[in-house]
Enzyme design. Structure first.
Site, PDB file in Angstrom:
ATOM      1  N   ASP A 105      -4.676   2.411   0.107  1.00  0.00           N
ATOM      2  CA  ASP A 105      -3.514   1.535   0.183  1.00  0.00           C
ATOM      3  C   ASP A 105      -3.103   1.046  -1.207  1.00  0.00           C
ATOM      4  OD1 ASP A 105      -3.722   1.694   2.925  1.00  0.00           O
ATOM      5  OD2 ASP A 105      -4.902  -0.147   3.072  1.00  0.00           O
TER       6      ASP A 105
HETATM    7  N1  URA Z   1      -9.061   1.404   4.782  1.00  0.00           N
HETATM    8  C1  URA Z   1      -8.062   0.554   4.499  1.00  0.00           C
HETATM    9  O1  URA Z   1      -7.759  -0.347   5.270  1.00  0.00           O
HETATM   10  N2  URA Z   1      -7.403   0.732   3.337  1.00  0.00           N
HETATM   11  C2  URA Z   1      -7.698   1.678   2.437  1.00  0.00           C
HETATM   12  O2  URA Z   1      -7.044   1.786   1.403  1.00  0.00           O
HETATM   13  C3  URA Z   1      -8.742   2.557   2.753  1.00  0.00           C
HETATM   14  C4  URA Z   1      -9.411   2.388   3.943  1.00  0.00           C
END
Ligand code: URA
Length: 238
Positions: A105
Site C-alpha cells: 500500500d
Molecule cells: N497488507 C496490507 O494491509 N497492506 C500492505 O501493504 C501489505 C499487506
C-alpha cells in the site's frame, strides 16, 4: 529495456568494443530494421532488428531481480493516474524495464520485489505457492489471546476466509502494541483488514520479508539485487 545508442547496443551484444562499433557504423556495415545507418546518434531498443554485415545481433534480455525498501508515500505500480511518485522513481538507475511483484500500500513501507521476469512474478504472486510474508506492525490496543487464535484459525474478511496466519506480540505498553504478523496470501490491504477485524487498527506497517528474502539493513528508498540463492529459493518452491 530503454532505448540506447546503437554503438552501445552493439558493444553490449558482445560484437565489438564501443569504438570498433562506431567504425562498423561509419563503414556502413550496420542496419536497423533493414535500413543502413551511418550516423552515430541513432537509438535502438530490444524491438529493433539490428544487423552487422547482414547478420542479426541480439541482446539477451538480462533478467533482473531487485529488493527495494519502499518508503511510505510511493505507489507500487508503474504509473499513477494521479501523478503520485511510483516505486519506479526509486530504481531509475536500473536499465531494464522492471515492474513490482505484487504490491505494498501507499502507506506501507518495507520490502518490495521488482523484476522484468514475468514467470518469476507469476510464481510469487500465485496463491497456490503460499509464499510466507512477514510484517512488523504497530497496532492500537493489545491483541487478546482470542484475537491471536482467530488469526491462526482464519478471519472472515469481506467475502473470504483468510488462511492460517500468525500474530506475535513483540512489546506493548497496554495502549499500543508492536507485533509480528505472518501471512501466506496477498489480498488487498489484508493485514490492515485482519487487524481491524480483531479491533486493533494498524498505525504503522512494514514488510520485513518475503520467503527467504529479508529487508535486513537495506535503507529506506534503496535497492539491491537479489542473490542467486534468494532467486533460486523461490524457484524451488514450485
Ligand atoms: N497488507 C496490507 O494491509 N497492506 C500492505 O501493504 C501489505 C499487506
Amino acid at each position: 529495456m530503454k532505448e540506447i545508442r546503437l554503438q552501445k547496443y552493439i558493444a553490449e551484444c558482445g560484437i565489438a568494443s564501443r569504438r570498433k562499433a562506431e567504425e562498423l557504423i561509419l563503414q556502413g556495415r550496420v542496419r536497423i530494421n533493414g535500413e543502413t545507418v551511418t550516423q552515430m546518434g541513432r537509438k535502438v531498443s530490444l524491438n529493433d532488428i539490428v544487423e552487422v554485415d547482414g547478420k542479426p545481433v541480439k541482446m539477451e534480455k538480462r533478467k533482473v531481480y531487485i529488493a527495494l525498501n519502499k518508503p511510505v508515500g510511493y505507489i507500487s505500480s508503474v504509473k499513477d493516474q494521479f501523478g503520485r511518485k511510483t516505486v519506479l522513481d526509486l530504481v531509475k538507475d536500473v536499465k531494464e524495464r522492471v515492474f513490482p511483484v505484487g504490491r505494498l500500500d501507499y502507506d506501507t513501507s518495507g520490502l518490495l520485489l521488482l523484476t522484468n521476469d514475468g514467470d518469476f512474478s507469476y510464481r510469487l504472486t500465485h496463491p497456490k505457492h503460499e509464499i510466507k510474508k512477514v510484517y512488523e506492525a504497530v497496532l492500537m490496543g493489545v491483541p487478546s489471546k482470542d484475537a491471536i487464535m482467530q488469526f491462526n484459525k482464519g478471519l472472515q474478511i469481506d467475502d473470504y476466509l483468510t488462511s492460517p496466519a500468525n500474530l506475535e506480540i513483540l512489546k506493548s505498553d497496554g495502549k499500543i502494541s508492536k507485533v509480528r504478523i505472518t501471512i501466506h496470501e496477498g489480498k488487498n490491504r489484508q493485514v490492515r483488514k485482519m487487524c481491524n477485524k480483531i479491533g486493533c487498527p494498524v498505525i504503522k506497517l512494514i514488510r520485513v520479508s518475503i520467503g527467504n528474502v529479508s529487508l535486513g539493513d537495506l535503507k529506506e528508498g534503496s535497492w539491491r539485487n537479489l542473490t542467486d540463492w534468494e532467486i533460486n529459493s523461490f524457484l524451488d518452491e514450485r
